[in-house]
Design a protein around this motif. Structure first.
Motif, PDB file in Angstrom:
ATOM      1  N   THR A  24      -3.245   9.628  19.424  1.00 52.68           N
ATOM      2  CA  THR A  24      -3.708   9.748  18.173  1.00 52.68           C
ATOM      3  C   THR A  24      -5.051   9.135  18.597  1.00 52.68           C
ATOM      4  O   THR A  24      -6.016   9.172  17.567  1.00 52.68           O
ATOM      5  CB  THR A  24      -3.357   8.897  17.285  1.00 52.68           C
ATOM      6  N   GLY A  25      -5.478   8.694  19.768  1.00 46.97           N
ATOM      7  CA  GLY A  25      -6.618   7.993  20.093  1.00 46.97           C
ATOM      8  C   GLY A  25      -6.607   6.164  19.773  1.00 46.97           C
ATOM      9  O   GLY A  25      -7.956   5.831  19.802  1.00 46.97           O
ATOM     10  N   VAL A  26      -5.642   5.809  19.163  1.00 44.18           N
ATOM     11  CA  VAL A  26      -5.591   4.371  18.852  1.00 44.18           C
ATOM     12  C   VAL A  26      -4.942   3.804  19.777  1.00 44.18           C
ATOM     13  O   VAL A  26      -3.762   4.263  20.320  1.00 44.18           O
ATOM     14  CB  VAL A  26      -4.792   4.437  17.690  1.00 44.18           C
ATOM     15  N   HIS A  27      -5.437   2.378  20.380  1.00 41.50           N
ATOM     16  CA  HIS A  27      -4.885   1.544  21.623  1.00 41.50           C
ATOM     17  C   HIS A  27      -4.723   0.268  20.793  1.00 41.50           C
ATOM     18  O   HIS A  27      -5.499  -0.584  20.913  1.00 41.50           O
ATOM     19  CB  HIS A  27      -5.797   1.677  22.586  1.00 41.50           C
ATOM     20  N   PRO A  28      -3.390   0.213  20.134  1.00 37.31           N
ATOM     21  CA  PRO A  28      -3.047  -1.166  19.545  1.00 37.31           C
ATOM     22  C   PRO A  28      -3.218  -2.366  20.382  1.00 37.31           C
ATOM     23  O   PRO A  28      -2.621  -2.130  21.519  1.00 37.31           O
ATOM     24  CB  PRO A  28      -2.038  -0.871  18.609  1.00 37.31           C
ATOM     25  N   ARG A  52       0.783  -1.459  -0.012  1.00 41.72           N
ATOM     26  CA  ARG A  52      -0.029   0.011  -0.051  1.00 41.72           C
ATOM     27  C   ARG A  52       0.941   1.307   0.031  1.00 41.72           C
ATOM     28  O   ARG A  52       2.016   1.263   0.422  1.00 41.72           O
ATOM     29  CB  ARG A  52      -0.956  -0.191   1.076  1.00 41.72           C
ATOM     30  N   SER A  53       0.400   2.340  -0.513  1.00 47.10           N
ATOM     31  CA  SER A  53       0.982   3.830  -0.424  1.00 47.10           C
ATOM     32  C   SER A  53       0.850   4.464   0.799  1.00 47.10           C
ATOM     33  O   SER A  53       1.836   5.176   1.374  1.00 47.10           O
ATOM     34  CB  SER A  53       0.538   4.668  -1.657  1.00 47.10           C
ATOM     35  N   ALA A  54       0.013   4.010   1.606  1.00 43.30           N
ATOM     36  CA  ALA A  54      -0.293   4.602   2.840  1.00 43.30           C
ATOM     37  C   ALA A  54      -1.304   3.579   3.834  1.00 43.30           C
ATOM     38  O   ALA A  54      -2.012   2.804   2.758  1.00 43.30           O
ATOM     39  CB  ALA A  54      -0.947   5.928   3.090  1.00 43.30           C
ATOM     40  N   ILE A  55      -1.455   3.568   5.047  1.00 45.58           N
ATOM     41  CA  ILE A  55      -2.318   3.041   5.798  1.00 45.58           C
ATOM     42  C   ILE A  55      -2.654   3.786   7.174  1.00 45.58           C
ATOM     43  O   ILE A  55      -1.628   4.324   7.784  1.00 45.58           O
ATOM     44  CB  ILE A  55      -1.832   1.462   6.189  1.00 45.58           C
ATOM     45  N   ALA A  56      -3.892   3.411   7.617  1.00 44.73           N
ATOM     46  CA  ALA A  56      -4.314   4.173   8.905  1.00 44.73           C
ATOM     47  C   ALA A  56      -4.023   3.434   9.863  1.00 44.73           C
ATOM     48  O   ALA A  56      -4.151   2.283   9.763  1.00 44.73           O
ATOM     49  CB  ALA A  56      -5.636   4.482   8.581  1.00 44.73           C
ATOM     50  N   VAL A  57      -3.742   3.958  10.973  1.00 47.68           N
ATOM     51  CA  VAL A  57      -3.303   3.002  12.192  1.00 47.68           C
ATOM     52  C   VAL A  57      -4.575   2.301  12.751  1.00 47.68           C
ATOM     53  O   VAL A  57      -4.389   0.904  12.976  1.00 47.68           O
ATOM     54  CB  VAL A  57      -2.894   3.988  13.497  1.00 47.68           C
ATOM     55  N   ALA A  58      -5.736   2.781  12.448  1.00 51.82           N
ATOM     56  CA  ALA A  58      -7.097   2.059  12.735  1.00 51.82           C
ATOM     57  C   ALA A  58      -7.104   0.626  12.157  1.00 51.82           C
ATOM     58  O   ALA A  58      -7.821  -0.231  12.613  1.00 51.82           O
ATOM     59  CB  ALA A  58      -8.271   2.945  12.561  1.00 51.82           C
ATOM     60  N   GLU A  59      -6.536   0.727  10.714  1.00 48.64           N
ATOM     61  CA  GLU A  59      -6.730  -0.721  10.153  1.00 48.64           C
ATOM     62  C   GLU A  59      -5.572  -1.733  10.619  1.00 48.64           C
ATOM     63  O   GLU A  59      -5.759  -2.757  10.398  1.00 48.64           O
ATOM     64  CB  GLU A  59      -6.106  -0.187   8.697  1.00 48.64           C
ATOM     65  N   LEU A  60      -4.831  -1.261  11.620  1.00 46.11           N
ATOM     66  CA  LEU A  60      -3.851  -2.283  12.147  1.00 46.11           C
ATOM     67  C   LEU A  60      -4.147  -2.380  13.597  1.00 46.11           C
ATOM     68  O   LEU A  60      -3.394  -3.513  14.130  1.00 46.11           O
ATOM     69  CB  LEU A  60      -2.558  -1.740  12.035  1.00 46.11           C
ATOM     70  N   VAL A  61      -5.303  -2.028  14.224  1.00 45.96           N
ATOM     71  CA  VAL A  61      -5.504  -2.361  15.490  1.00 45.96           C
ATOM     72  C   VAL A  61      -5.677  -3.796  15.825  1.00 45.96           C
ATOM     73  O   VAL A  61      -5.456  -4.213  16.830  1.00 45.96           O
ATOM     74  CB  VAL A  61      -6.670  -1.784  16.249  1.00 45.96           C
ATOM     75  N   ASP A  62      -6.076  -4.639  14.876  1.00 43.18           N
ATOM     76  CA  ASP A  62      -6.179  -6.254  15.327  1.00 43.18           C
ATOM     77  C   ASP A  62      -4.971  -7.001  15.175  1.00 43.18           C
ATOM     78  O   ASP A  62      -4.799  -8.273  15.378  1.00 43.18           O
ATOM     79  CB  ASP A  62      -7.362  -6.708  14.328  1.00 43.18           C
TER      80      ASP A  62
END
Length: 281
Positions: free
Chosen positions: A203-207, A173-183
């Motif tokens: 950023t509000g993300v808790h991976p 991918r050329s870019a990815i959102a952190v939210a897409e990696l949380v799982d």
């Protein structure tokens, strides 16, 4: 008894991990283990308790550590005495800063040809303590905002990248959102764990985070072997990746981390600002 063996012992005592100590010393881990074992034989005492999960100093190890630090500090004065008249700056650093250090040192030497540099690779807390205790003149850090007794001078900004296995669905991918990696499982080198996780939380993300990995190399090997895991690295570190088993993908929206020059508060003067200028982008 060799100074090298004492230096290896002090490094292992700082890290309490043979792998990280070897990385700091830029040598193979077996060489560190051999030197420690040799030192223990020479002294006739066990310095470290080793187990598969932990490395701890013994009571004798604590006593020898203090004497070893004193001996190494005294030995370090010999080249300093030989270079009287030169300006020596002791800089605390870490992995992933090679290009910035090279640019900064070149810029400092342009301003002061007699300038000499000593680079010391330490974990961030040890780096800051060394500045506080006068053992370092300054330290380069990422993600550090305020430290009691020290002055933090923001100097540069780096974009953060997701680093994934080449077999990860987002690898091309050329870019990815952190939210897409949380799982997926986040793996972070032990030294940078708290800083990286804090930056993501902001950023509000808790991976989903795994246990801290040993070294950056360990982390890249783990990520490269697991297509459902990832790590986060700043741009300067990404530029130094040599593994073909992982891919670095920019995060979107962009997330950045601030790099700073940290000095003792009583040293935060015009000279410090000069150093800051040399390490800016």
């Amino acid at each position: 008894m060799e100074l090298r063996a004492l230096r290896y012992f002090v490094t292992v005592a700082d890290e309490l991990h043979f792998g990280r100590a070897a990385e700091r010393l830029h040598i193979a881990q077996p060489a560190v283990s051999q030197q420690i074992a040799r030192l223990e034989r020479e002294l006739g005492v066990r310095l470290l308790d080793r187990s598969p999960r932990h490395v701890r100093l013994t009571a004798a190890g604590h006593r020898v550590l203090e004497a070893a630090r004193t001996t190494l500090a005294a030995a370090s004065q010999v080249p300093i005495a030989a270079k009287q008249g030169m300006t020596t700056v002791r800089i605390g650093t870490a992995a992933g800063l090679t290009a910035r250090l090279e640019r900064g040192i070149d810029a400092l030497r342009e301003r002061a040809p007699e300038f000499d540099v000593v680079l010391v690779d330490l974990p961030v807390e040890a780096r800051l303590n060394a500045v506080r205790q006068g053992e370092l003149d300054l330290a380069l850090t990422r993600g550090v905002r305020a430290v009691p007794g020290l002055t933090v001078l923001p100097t540069w900004t780096e974009r953060l990248y997701a680093v994934v296995s080449r077999n990860h669905p987002a690898a091309n991918r050329s870019a990815i959102a952190v939210a897409e990696l949380v799982d997926d499982t986040l793996r972070v080198p032990a030294r940078e764990h708290d800083t990286v996780v804090r930056s993501l939380h902001e950023t509000g993300v808790h991976p989903k985070a795994a246990h801290p990995a040993g070294t950056l190399q360990d982390t890249l090997v783990e990520v490269g072997s697991d297509p459902r895991s990832w790590t986060v690295l700043p741009g300067d570190q990404v530029a130094e990746i040599r593994s073909t088993r992982v891919r670095a993908v920019p995060l979107t929206p962009p997330i950045t981390i601030t790099g700073s020059v940290v000095v003792a508060t009583d040293s935060a003067n015009r000279a410090a600002e000069c150093v800051v200028d040399t390490f800016r982008d």
